[in-house]
Each structure stands twice: as C-alpha cells, then as structure tokens.
Write a protein that holds these residues in place. Structure first.
Motif, PDB file in Angstrom:
ATOM      1  N   GLN A 193       2.016  57.418  45.888  1.00  0.00           N
ATOM      2  CA  GLN A 193       0.970  58.120  45.656  1.00  0.00           C
ATOM      3  C   GLN A 193      -0.323  57.827  44.803  1.00  0.00           C
ATOM      4  N   HIS A 194       0.281  56.984  43.768  1.00  0.00           N
ATOM      5  CA  HIS A 194      -0.821  56.435  42.841  1.00  0.00           C
ATOM      6  C   HIS A 194      -1.707  55.585  43.623  1.00  0.00           C
ATOM      7  N   LEU A 195      -1.240  54.855  44.283  1.00  0.00           N
ATOM      8  CA  LEU A 195      -1.823  53.760  45.164  1.00  0.00           C
ATOM      9  C   LEU A 195      -2.700  54.421  46.259  1.00  0.00           C
ATOM     10  N   LEU A 196      -2.029  55.560  46.719  1.00  0.00           N
ATOM     11  CA  LEU A 196      -3.083  56.110  47.802  1.00  0.00           C
ATOM     12  C   LEU A 196      -4.330  56.654  47.063  1.00  0.00           C
ATOM     13  N   LYS A 197      -4.118  57.212  46.020  1.00  0.00           N
ATOM     14  CA  LYS A 197      -5.300  57.653  45.098  1.00  0.00           C
ATOM     15  C   LYS A 197      -5.982  56.525  44.685  1.00  0.00           C
ATOM     16  N   LYS A 198      -5.590  55.416  44.597  1.00  0.00           N
ATOM     17  CA  LYS A 198      -6.490  54.359  43.931  1.00  0.00           C
ATOM     18  C   LYS A 198      -7.143  53.953  45.099  1.00  0.00           C
ATOM     19  N   ASN A 199      -7.041  54.160  46.259  1.00  0.00           N
ATOM     20  CA  ASN A 199      -7.521  53.372  47.568  1.00  0.00           C
ATOM     21  C   ASN A 199      -8.109  54.890  48.119  1.00  0.00           C
ATOM     22  N   LYS A 200      -8.433  56.062  47.442  1.00  0.00           N
ATOM     23  CA  LYS A 200      -8.926  56.924  48.057  1.00  0.00           C
ATOM     24  C   LYS A 200     -10.043  57.006  49.115  1.00  0.00           C
ATOM     25  N   GLU A 201     -11.058  56.140  48.779  1.00  0.00           N
ATOM     26  CA  GLU A 201     -12.256  56.042  49.736  1.00  0.00           C
ATOM     27  C   GLU A 201     -11.944  55.466  51.112  1.00  0.00           C
ATOM     28  N   VAL A 202     -11.120  54.398  51.111  1.00  0.00           N
ATOM     29  CA  VAL A 202     -10.603  53.829  52.346  1.00  0.00           C
ATOM     30  C   VAL A 202      -9.688  54.847  53.252  1.00  0.00           C
ATOM     31  N   VAL A 203      -8.895  55.615  52.297  1.00  0.00           N
ATOM     32  CA  VAL A 203      -7.749  56.452  52.931  1.00  0.00           C
ATOM     33  C   VAL A 203      -8.810  57.687  53.372  1.00  0.00           C
ATOM     34  N   TRP A 204      -9.615  58.051  52.819  1.00  0.00           N
ATOM     35  CA  TRP A 204     -10.483  59.273  53.325  1.00  0.00           C
ATOM     36  C   TRP A 204     -11.284  58.886  54.623  1.00  0.00           C
ATOM     37  N   ARG A 205     -11.861  57.644  54.527  1.00  0.00           N
ATOM     38  CA  ARG A 205     -12.462  57.169  55.953  1.00  0.00           C
ATOM     39  C   ARG A 205     -11.716  57.184  56.971  1.00  0.00           C
ATOM     40  N   LEU A 206     -10.587  56.596  56.768  1.00  0.00           N
ATOM     41  CA  LEU A 206      -9.482  56.567  57.916  1.00  0.00           C
ATOM     42  C   LEU A 206      -9.155  57.669  58.524  1.00  0.00           C
ATOM     43  N   VAL A 207      -8.894  58.772  57.497  1.00  0.00           N
ATOM     44  CA  VAL A 207      -8.440  60.006  58.149  1.00  0.00           C
ATOM     45  C   VAL A 207      -9.580  60.739  58.558  1.00  0.00           C
ATOM     46  N   HIS A 208     -10.615  60.824  57.835  1.00  0.00           N
ATOM     47  CA  HIS A 208     -11.664  61.802  58.231  1.00  0.00           C
ATOM     48  C   HIS A 208     -12.598  61.399  59.294  1.00  0.00           C
ATOM     49  N   THR A 209     -12.732  60.044  59.063  1.00  0.00           N
ATOM     50  CA  THR A 209     -14.024  59.267  60.214  1.00  0.00           C
ATOM     51  C   THR A 209     -13.204  58.804  61.302  1.00  0.00           C
TER      52      THR A 209
END
Length: 545
Positions: A473-489
């Motif tokens: 979960q720490h790595l997910l938050k560290k990479n939050k911008e990439v994660v959000w782009r993949l999920v939301h866009t």
C-alpha cells in the motif's frame, strides 16, 4: 477436507461430481414423511450443511420432525405452501461466498428471491448466517435472506444468527441454537421431551466379497474419476485434497483395534435422505481415515458431546461435555498446473509440532510415487478473477506473499497475447514479501518479465529489509499519479489477492486516499468511486484470512 489455492496456470486434472437426484416438491416430501421443520442450507465447504443436519435432528427433542434440504434440489417457490403444514418452520443456514455472493447451491434460490414477488404470508422462518467478519460483505447472504423473507410477508420467529469464522463459528452456532429452540417452544406452546437425539445415523456394514474395482480409493466423485482431465482458465481456484499422515492413520487403527484394510460401508438409516453415506462407500477404514476424514483439526462440539459417552472416567466425560457446551468453561501451460503455497508447521502451547495437512503432504510428493507419476486429487472451483475482455485495458495486480499465484497466470497470458500480435495494455504488479533474499517468490521469472517488457512495472515491497516497514500500500501511494492515471483515465482493472485481515483493507484505503487527493473527492465520494469499480467488475478481490 480440502485446501483451496489460487491457480496461476491453465489446465487441470479434475474430478466429476456425482449427479444428484432432483426432487421437485419439498412440501409433498414433508407431508409424506410427517416433517414440520425444513432446514435449507447454502453451503460451499459443508459447514452450513452440517449445521442444518444438526438443527433437523434437534427437532425430535421437541416432539417435531425436521429435514435438511439443499435449495438447489427443490422448487423454492413452494415456500408459500409451508403454512399447509401445522406448526411448520423454515430455517435457513446460509453461508456467504466470495464477495458477498451466494454459495453455488444457493445461487438459483438467491436469483429467484431477488427477482420474484412471492407471497409468504403465514410462513414462519429464521436464519443463521455463516461468514467471516474480515470480509467486507460479512454474512451478506444470510442478511439478505433474512430481510427478503420478511419483505415477502414471512414471519421471523427468531433473530438472525451471525456466525463468524474469524472468531469461533461453532460457538456462535451453539449459542444461537440454545436460544432458538426455547423461542420455538414458546411460540408453539410445546415443551422439550428430554430425549437427546444422537448424531449417529449410520449403520456399519462390513464387506467380504466385493470386486476391488467397486471400492473407492480416495475419489470424491464417482469411481475412477481421478483419470478425467478437464480444461480451466487462468485465475481459477484449485482445491487440493491432501492425504493425511499415514503414521496418524495407523495410530488410530491401533487405538480402535481394527484392521484398517477391512472394506466397509456406512449406510444412512434415514432411507428418505439424499445423502446415503457420509463419504464415498464402499471403502476401507484406511482410505476413509486417509482421504475422507479430517483427523487433526479440533473436533466440533457435537462430536465431543457424542464421544463423551465413550470416556471411561466420569471426570473426562464431564470435561468433554463442558467443552461441547457454550458455557464460558468449554492456456499457457496446457498439461500442468502450478500451485503457490507456504508450508505450515508450528509448535502448539503443549509442545506438539502441528503440520498443515495440505501443504506438508504436497511438499512430500515426489516426481515419482511407487514407480508411477505422482498423483494429486483435486478439482477446479470457478473464481471471479478474470483478465479484462479487452487486452488493451491496463491491469494493476496487488498480491503479497502467496497472493502472487493467480498473477503469474495473468502475466503469462498477457505475454502469450503479445506473442499473438495483440495490443496489450500496461501490466503492473505490486508484490510484497519480507526479505529480498529469502522469500521473493518467482524472483527470476518476474525480473525477466520486467526486462522483456511483459511487465510494464514490477513494484516490490520488502517489509523487513530496512528499519521502516514497507508494504504494497505504501508503494501504491508512492506511485499515486501513475496509479490514478491508469485507473481514472485508462480504465485499468484492479486485482487484489492475499490476506483479507489487514492487507486487503489497507490497500483499499490506499485507493480511497489516491482518489481523494488526485480526484479532488471527499472521503464519501472516494468510497463510492471504488465501490462503483467493484460493481463494474474493475476492482476484484480474491482474499482469505
């Protein structure tokens, strides 16, 4: 007895289920047999079915007659006819499976309840739910049946029972049951007869002249079913049927003073029952103790109660009965499968070494066994884990520990799709273990997949390799911008596999926080956003406690 693992691979030796006899009218059957209590069970592993059988037997103590029933075998619309039988009750023992889903045998009943508009006026009912509170949809099936029966006009005669397998499911059931029956007595104005109904319902038959081809040797379905092969899909579950330790089996034979190779059948004394034997018969004592019976787990309270009568010391009898009460005192690889498991072995407080049956048995399987290829009894159970229909959809996989298992299959399948010339979206893995050099499962394969671009990103959290613990979960938050782009866009699909107690919850909270921060949402909106992904099948969990 079975142990369920997630599969990374794509073909399996499976066994066929024996066909069941379809009964259409449980009302007619109850009338014919003089029964006035019917106990329906939604059961995946057998616990709810066992509880249902125990409740059906309890009825005898109150001058009533009960029967356990599988909802899959009957026309459930006949529930509206139950008031035709005097002093009748419908009891539901309903387990929740997966993400708040009904068990396989209760799926049709659930669909019918959901879509139907039956009139259950005059129907008296109660529900005992079986679940695990570490799951988000705790006891969802039991709660739904309880609520829906009332909505359709039925009368609840006792409160919904909540069984929690994360705590003590058996104790929850016994406590609920001890309050339920007095409520039934009060409702119908009856009294207990004082007769204790015995759980023993089978007669033992010893065979001396049977053809060996007709004797079960460990099959769970029909005879010789181990020899069938059936295909499966990556992401499915495999249930392994382990074999008990032969030393324990031999010790039981010595204690009981029986020849373990005697061929026997246990025949149900209730001729009307659909279950003719407790396990496949005819078989030997050795096969039953080796393949069909759990001989190392703590016995359930009803078994302790029955065994108490065989104790020679009155103090032992008393202690066993106390223990039995609820009182504070008692496609990628077409011809093989790959299992990811950690061997379970630990010392109990008494100093005894306890070994996990399934994992230790698998560990000791050698490539050859008695001059033949080693065999493992197992079957496939469909899971909700499926790669997106469109290969262009990105996938985010989160799987610490043995949660990596299904994702190895996913990555292999994405690799194969690329080799077929398909456009494949980002394939991102978040994996967690304690130490890089000790328990980094599939390290070489994963690093090679990253090097060749099959894995777009390999994010590994080694929780114990530095002073501060680092988790997925720490790595997910560290990479939050990439994660959000993949999920939301980019419409990524998210998959979570592994520990339900902490990891799955912490990962879900990480996604909430990312949605709040980068999506400009309130906490409530972020929660709704992730819930919608779940509803659309874009946030899947395959977790266990």
């Amino acid at each position: 007895m079975g142990c369920v693992f997630s599969l990374p691979e794509d073909r399996l030796v499976a066994i066929d289920r024996a066909p069941t006899t379809r009964e259409t009218s449980f009302i007619d059957k109850m009338k014919k047999m003089g029964k006035n209590i019917v106990v329906f069970y939604g059961s995946q592993t057998g616990t709810a079915e066992e509880f249902a059988n125990r409740l059906a037997k309890d009825a005898h103590r109150y001058g009533m007659k009960g029967m356990a029933a599988d909802p899959e075998e009957y026309d459930m619309s006949e529930l509206s006819r139950l008031p035709e039988i005097e002093n009748s009750i419908a009891i539901f023992c309903m387990a929740t499976y997966g993400e708040g889903d009904p068990t396989d045998n209760a799926q049709d009943f659930y669909d019918w309840l959901h879509e139907g508009d039956a009139d259950f006026t005059g129907v008296k009912y109660t529900v005992f739910a079986l679940g695990n509170k570490t799951y988000e949809h705790y006891n969802a099936m039991g709660k739904y049946v309880d609520k829906r029966m009332a909505e359709l006009g039925a009368t609840r005669i006792f409160d919904l029972g909540m069984g929690d397998d994360d705590g003590n499911l058996e104790e929850d059931f016994v406590s609920w049951r001890e309050q339920f029956w007095p409520a039934v007595c009060e409702h119908f104005g009856v009294e207990a007869t004082g007769e204790e109904s015995s759980i023993r319902q089978y007669e033992l038959k010893v065979h001396t002249d049977l053809n060996m081809n007709k004797i079960y040797t460990g099959e769970l379905g029909r005879l010789k079913s181990f020899e069938n092969q059936k295909p499966y899909e990556s992401g499915d579950h495999v249930a392994v049927y382990p074999i008990n330790d032969s030393n324990i089996v031999n010790r039981i034979g010595d204690l009981l003073k029986v020849d373990l190779d005697t061929v026997i059948s246990l025949n149900n004394l209730d001729e009307e029952s659909n279950k003719k034997h407790p396990f496949p018969c005819p078989t030997t004592y050795r096969t039953a103790l080796t393949h069909y019976l759990d001989v190392t787990s703590s016995p359930r309270t009803n078994v302790l109660y029955e065994l108490a009568q065989y104790a020679t010391d009155p103090k032992d009898q008393e202690n066993m009965r106390k223990m039995a009460s609820s009182s504070p005192e008692g496609k990628v690889h077409p011809n093989s499968i790959h299992i990811c498991a950690v061997v379970v072995e630990y010392k109990t407080k008494t100093g005894r070494v306890n070994k996990g049956v399934a994992t230790n048995w698998l560990k000791n399987k050698m490539p050859t066994d008695n001059g033949h290829k080693a065999t493992v009894p197992m079957y496939i159970r469909k899971s909700q884990f499926r790669l997106p229909f469109k290969s262009t959809n990105p996938v985010i996989m989160v799987g610490p520990g043995t949660g990596i298992a299904p994702f190895m299959g996913f990555v292999q399948e994405r690799k194969w799709l690329k080799e077929q010339g398909k456009d494949v979206g980002d394939t991102v893995l978040y994996y967690g273990c304690r130490h890089k050099n000790e328990d980094f499962l599939y390290r070489e394969e994963l690093e090679e997949y990253e090097k060749t671009g099959v894995l777009t990103a390999l994010n590994v959290a080694f929780s114990r390799d530095q002073a501060e613990k680092v988790y997925v979960q720490h790595l997910l938050k560290k990479n939050k911008e990439v994660v959000w782009r993949l999920v939301h866009t980019d419409n990524a699909h998210i998959y979570i596999c592994g520990d339900a107690r902490n990891m799955a919850r912490d990962v879900q909270n990480a996604f909430y926080e990312i949605a709040e921060e980068l999506g400009g949402m309130s906490r409530t909106q972020a929660v709704d956003y992730i819930k919608k992904l779940m509803t659309k099948g874009r946030y899947s969990q395959d977790v266990w406690s």
